[in-house]
Design an enzyme around this catalytic site. Structure first.
Site, PDB file in Angstrom:
ATOM      1  CB  CYS A  94      -2.400   4.715   4.056  1.00 43.64           C
ATOM      2  SG  CYS A  94      -3.783   3.825   3.320  1.00 43.64           S
ATOM      3  CB  SER A  95      -0.782   1.162   6.850  1.00 38.56           C
ATOM      4  OG  SER A  95      -2.003   1.536   7.468  1.00 38.56           O
ATOM      5  CB  CYS A  96      -4.536  -0.786   2.464  1.00 37.82           C
ATOM      6  SG  CYS A  96      -5.330   0.833   2.448  1.00 37.82           S
ATOM      7  CB  CYS A 104      -0.912   0.018   1.220  1.00 36.07           C
ATOM      8  SG  CYS A 104      -1.899   1.526   1.329  1.00 36.07           S
TER       9      CYS A 104
END
Lengths: 219, 213
Positions: B117-119, B114
């Site tokens: 972000c941090s998906c 990702c």
């Protein structure tokens, strides 16, 4: 926005340094930060898209030097202040000064299992049929909005191929700013690395993104 | 404290001694204010932490992969409708609402990232490791995946195709690694032991039976 979060293809960030047998948490405060963030999300006062935008709106130097739980915590403070639940004076004091706004719901321990198991599905029906089909060649939009978007810079103004229609989903570019969910069709778009990175790109590499319909035009 | 990795290599110079103390104080203040206002239930926070420490983690994903290796009908379902196939094993919910499974083959290696972000597919892999959320991995996975994989000790052959999946929307990806050689006749439990978290992100391969003996 062209914020510090949009990292794809940037250089100089250093080694990955994966940690062997990494613990789930590195400190007690990380556990609390996770729980507080999820608990406040359950208020229903803001969307996940607004949360993401609050995170990417941190000052670049702060964002790039913070751990992810710190990014979450700082952004959560912004959201809580913006929506009237806490004040900066309260955060500075470490205590409640005024009651503040009441949320729609407060997450209690007995609700946790159900809330985690349910999650927050973002698929929504769209009346119009998809404008693009699997196999179509598409070109992504070139734009640089100061507002939230999920089209990364490296994938703007690029030609790729739609591999699949992924369904219809809440449009984050609007939803992050309280403009409504305005769902759109979402497509899996694959690019050859040469189209993205040009000279010297890995010839064996393809990169795909999930792109909302308004990011795309037929090529 | 300074040996802890918080998302960056050690060469960035911001691991000063009171860094954790700053965050401890900051989070403590936040929790206190919110608790005094009745906006959060500290017991709910404990329950959330417990869920991700003891219930929701990469063993869930390993069950999915082991079943896909064992049962062609399940593998086919996982390809067509990963959300439903995974839910049939009891893994649903937050950051797993919309799942896609991508299968490694002899020709193609898949890698999940990702960049924005941090998906990460929490429902099957639990909370993401620090490196997954940090700038080095997020910046490099899409431009230099082979260099990234080399840092995990994984050298792919020059002919192997690499497909990187950037999780830019709400779909969460799970890599189904190739079934290792020498596992004929293995049951799902034995197979699941070979499935590492990294093999389901794409930064590793499944273990061979010799690795776990």
């Amino acid at each position: 926005m062209n914020g510090p979060h949009d990292l794809g293809g940037q250089h100089g960030m250093g080694p990955i340094a994966p940690e062997r047998n990494e613990p789930i948490f590195h400190a007690e405060w990380e556990k609390r930060a996770l729980g507080i963030t999820l608990s406040c999300g359950a208020f229903g006062a803001w969307t996940l898209d607004e949360s993401r935008h609050a995170r990417e709106s941190l000052a670049p130097a702060t964002y790039l030097s913070a751990s992810y739980y710190e990014i979450w915590t700082r952004a959560l403070e912004t959201l809580l202040k913006r929506h009237g639940f806490v004040t900066q004076a309260e955060l500075d004091a470490g205590h409640m000064l005024d009651k503040g706004r009441e949320p729609k719901r407060v997450l209690t321990a007995d609700m946790v299992a159900g809330v985690l198991a349910k999650g927050g599905p973002c698929d929504r029906p769209v009346e119009a049929p998809p404008r693009i089909a699997a196999g179509d060649s598409v070109r992504t939009k070139n734009f640089n909005p100061e507002s939230h978007t999920r089209l990364p810079r490296y994938a703007r103004a690029r030609t790729g191929m739609v591999e699949a229609v992924q369904g219809s989903f809440v449009f984050p570019d609007d939803n992050a700013h309280g403009k409504g969910e305005n769902p759109q069709w979402l497509y899996m778009v694959v690019f050859d690395a040469g189209e993205i990175w040009g000279e010297g790109a890995d010839p064996t590499l393809t990169v795909s993104i999930d792109a909302w319909e308004s990011y795309l035009e037929h090529a | 404290m300074s040996e802890h990795h918080h998302g960056h290599g050690d060469d960035h110079g911001h691991h000063h001694d009171n860094h954790l103390t700053d965050m401890e104080a900051r989070v403590k203040a936040l929790e206190t204010v919110l608790t005094e206002k009745g906006l959060i239930d500290p017991a709910a926070i404990d329950a959330i932490v417990d869920a991700y420490e003891t219930k929701v983690g990469p063993r869930n994903g390993a069950r999915v992969v082991a079943k896909a290796w064992s049962d062609p009908g399940f593998a086919d379902w996982l390809k067509r409708d990963a959300t439903a196939a995974i839910a049939s094993l009891g893994f649903t919910g937050r950051q797993g609402e919309h799942m896609r499974a991508v299968f490694n083959t002899s020709e193609t290696h898949n890698l999940i990232v990702c960049t924005l972000c941090s998906c990460y597919p929490w429902a099957v892999l639990g909370l993401p490791p620090v490196w997954y959320k940090a700038p080095p991995y997020r910046s490099r996975a899409v431009i230099d995946p082979r260099g990234v994989l080399a840092e995990f000790g994984l050298e792919l052959s020059a002919e192997k195709k690499v497909r990187v999946w950037d999780s830019t929307a709400e779909l969460r990806y799970l890599v189904v690694p190739e079934r290792p050689e020498g596992t004929d006749g293995f049951g799902e439990d034995a197979l699941a032991e070979l499935v590492t978290r990294d093999s389901m992100i794409g930064t590793g391969l499944a273990l061979s039976p010799e690795d776990v003996r």
